[in-house]
Enzyme design. Sequence first.
Site, PDB file in Angstrom:
ATOM      1  N   ILE A 129       1.369  -1.070   0.208  1.00 52.93           N
ATOM      2  CA  ILE A 129       0.381   0.351   0.231  1.00 52.93           C
ATOM      3  C   ILE A 129       0.576   1.102  -0.102  1.00 52.93           C
ATOM      4  CG2 ILE A 129      -1.958   1.475   1.469  1.00 52.93           C
ATOM      5  CD1 ILE A 129      -2.469  -1.514   2.604  1.00 52.93           C
ATOM      6  N   CYS A 130       0.522   2.532  -0.970  1.00 47.64           N
ATOM      7  CA  CYS A 130       1.615   3.525  -0.737  1.00 47.64           C
ATOM      8  C   CYS A 130       0.259   4.594  -0.181  1.00 47.64           C
ATOM      9  CB  CYS A 130       1.489   4.193  -2.094  1.00 47.64           C
ATOM     10  SG  CYS A 130       2.130   5.336  -2.555  1.00 47.64           S
ATOM     11  N   LEU A 131       0.637   4.699   1.087  1.00 52.13           N
ATOM     12  CA  LEU A 131       0.070   5.771   2.010  1.00 52.13           C
ATOM     13  C   LEU A 131       1.379   6.233   3.191  1.00 52.13           C
ATOM     14  CD1 LEU A 131      -2.667   5.860   3.003  1.00 52.13           C
ATOM     15  CD2 LEU A 131      -2.556   4.389   4.922  1.00 52.13           C
TER      16      LEU A 131
END
Lengths: 149, 606
Positions: free
Chosen positions: A85-87
């Site tokens: 996840i790109c968070l």
Amino acid sequence: MALPKRIIKETERLLADPAPGISATSHEDNLRYFDVVIAGPNQSPFQGGIFKLELFLPEEYPMSPPKVRFLTKIYHPNIDKLGRICLDILKDKWSPALQIRTVLLSVQALLSSPNPDDPLANDVAQHWKENENAAIQTAQEWTRKYATA
Amino acid sequence: MSEGITDPSDWPIEFKSLREIDSHLRCPICKELLRAAVVLQCSHNFCSECIRRHLDKESSCPACRVATSTSQMRRNVALDEIANNFGDCRSLLLNTLMEAVQPKPVVRPVPPPQFVKEESMDIDYDSPQQKRRRTSTRITNRNVSSSQDHTDIAMGQVTLDDDKDDDFVLNHRDSSPLRHKGKNVHRSTGPVLRSRGGRAEQTLSQSSQSSQADERHEPTNLTKQEPSLPTASDHFHNSAPAPAEVQASLNSSTNITSSTITTSVASIASSPVIGPNLVACPICDKGIPEPYTNTHLDKFCLAGRTDPDYTVPYSLISKQPASVIALYTKQGTSTRDVVPDTNSSLTKPGTPGRSVGSNSSTPNSPARQSTMQWQPQMSSNGTAPRQPMFTPKPAAPEPKRIPKLTYSLLNDKQLRKKLQELGLQTNGDKTLMAKRHAEFATIFNANCDSTRPKPLSELMKAMQVWERAYEKDLEVRETQRRILDQQQQAQRQIHAAKEAKRQAKEDAAAAAAREAAMDSPGATPPSSQSSNGRSTFVPNQANSNAVNVAIASASAFAHAAKYADEYAELIAEVRNRLQADKEKALANTTTTITAEPAPPRSAPSQ
């Protein structure tokens, strides 16, 4: 290392008072490892989907962020095919004042508002930018295909 | 919630405010009640230890991400006290509340006796009225008219006495400096200041907690008072600052009160030197004569007892005009032997006997720790030894923090010295020493921020726990590394064995081909392709073996060795056969064999 009180507390709170659309239960043999289920948010291409994730609290938690990964395939510009996840809050914007609940709420929010300008899955992001409707349709298909029990 | 795990959600849902209070008294990082609360510039509060650990990694507030650093954080003493006391009464309060909630849901939660502050306005027009009460005592607010005299006052005293509230009364007439009478009763903390002209009555029942705020105003009072302060020699017949009337009133009041104070007199008769130069006790904040400081500290404060002789907060005394103080002193000594105030006032109360952090149960130990720094300041003020010194108690000087080190700039020897200075272990490599120093600095500095600091011995215990945990962690890492090594080694060996076996097979195949070629000289020899195809099966098998072996990492080595042995035997056997074949072939034939057998490989090294 003994399990910090904070983790026990969070685990209990997650069970006793779960956030809507989110469930997280820790493994009995490893209390730092959580099985997470997030329901696809309404009014999103992922509506109706049940997404499984894994969450691991490293030794340094809460000084370092939990590791979260999607186990269910998902068509999303900020989630790659390995489920990463790109968070920001899972990386440089982590703060020890955050907790499992807030992280999962953020992931849920990410499903509601994909951000193709900060992509992790480049092809998906490209698709999203060029033809959003088509991308959303694909996402819906994937949700039907992979995220419904 | 399980044992020892507390959470705001423990409170019944009806008491939302209590949940709020509970959650606001918690550190956002550890989710426990604040320990040694500190506040950042952005006004977010954290445990000192938690925020220090965070700021070691990142220089921003965990709550709002505003840039900050350890130098910008400040102790939040009031919040810390609140959190401490809330923690003390939490389970009791919760239980009481739960019990109360069961039969009838509407119950007002009553916290255990706390200090209640009351402000009340009086009819007086010029003197501000301030009244503080302890809930456990009752002091009536009285206006004494001028026609009423000592009798009334004495009555008032009796009332106070009945209330077991120990205080002393200062009568202050607007025109004349003062009248005074007082008494000492155990447990008392508050003086009553009363304007005899019926103007004002000021009742101050001051707890040590509330005294801190008052001290801020001291310096101004101090400057006003100092010139008129009585000296030690004449403090009993002090005529310079106080008019004769005061003496008269003093005498009469002493007479009146003498009966009420007899009980306390008995206990204080043996008490030591009394001089007019009262100073604030660094621990209990009561006004005490400076030469008496040591005795007071050793016998009472450090022993956790209340000094029955000196019960009035210094901050109150120091605010009174000099003559009042003289009277207070007189009152305190009226029935005692008066020891002349000699140069003993120069003796510093900070004796080595008061070891820092020796008594953890005393709540005010930071103040105690700071006495060393504080006392010299006091004596330096007292240029004339006889001059009473009303040094305002400075905001408790903070104990010295351990400065951060740049470990990369220190060599092993320097680092070891630093650890030695702190009384820490010096074993291990530089990484361990640096980690140890950082850990101790964190917990030590956090402890400095606490209003209930732990003694050094407890920090040392915590360090031992840390050492053990670190060792264990190291062991675990070492074991993991060893297992990984073993796995790799096993895999290498299996690979080698696999290779050897494949080679052997190839050799065997080649030999077979040769034999076939020899048997039927016209036939084409089997292609190497086919022999390779046959041998691929073996690596697969070996691979699965390898996986199994890797999983059973402990036995992996032996396992692999066994396999290798077997393979070696096999290879040796094949080689022998090959050798024999070769010799036979050499002896028998004119060489028409195109495919030369590959030279036998050496057995894998163990």
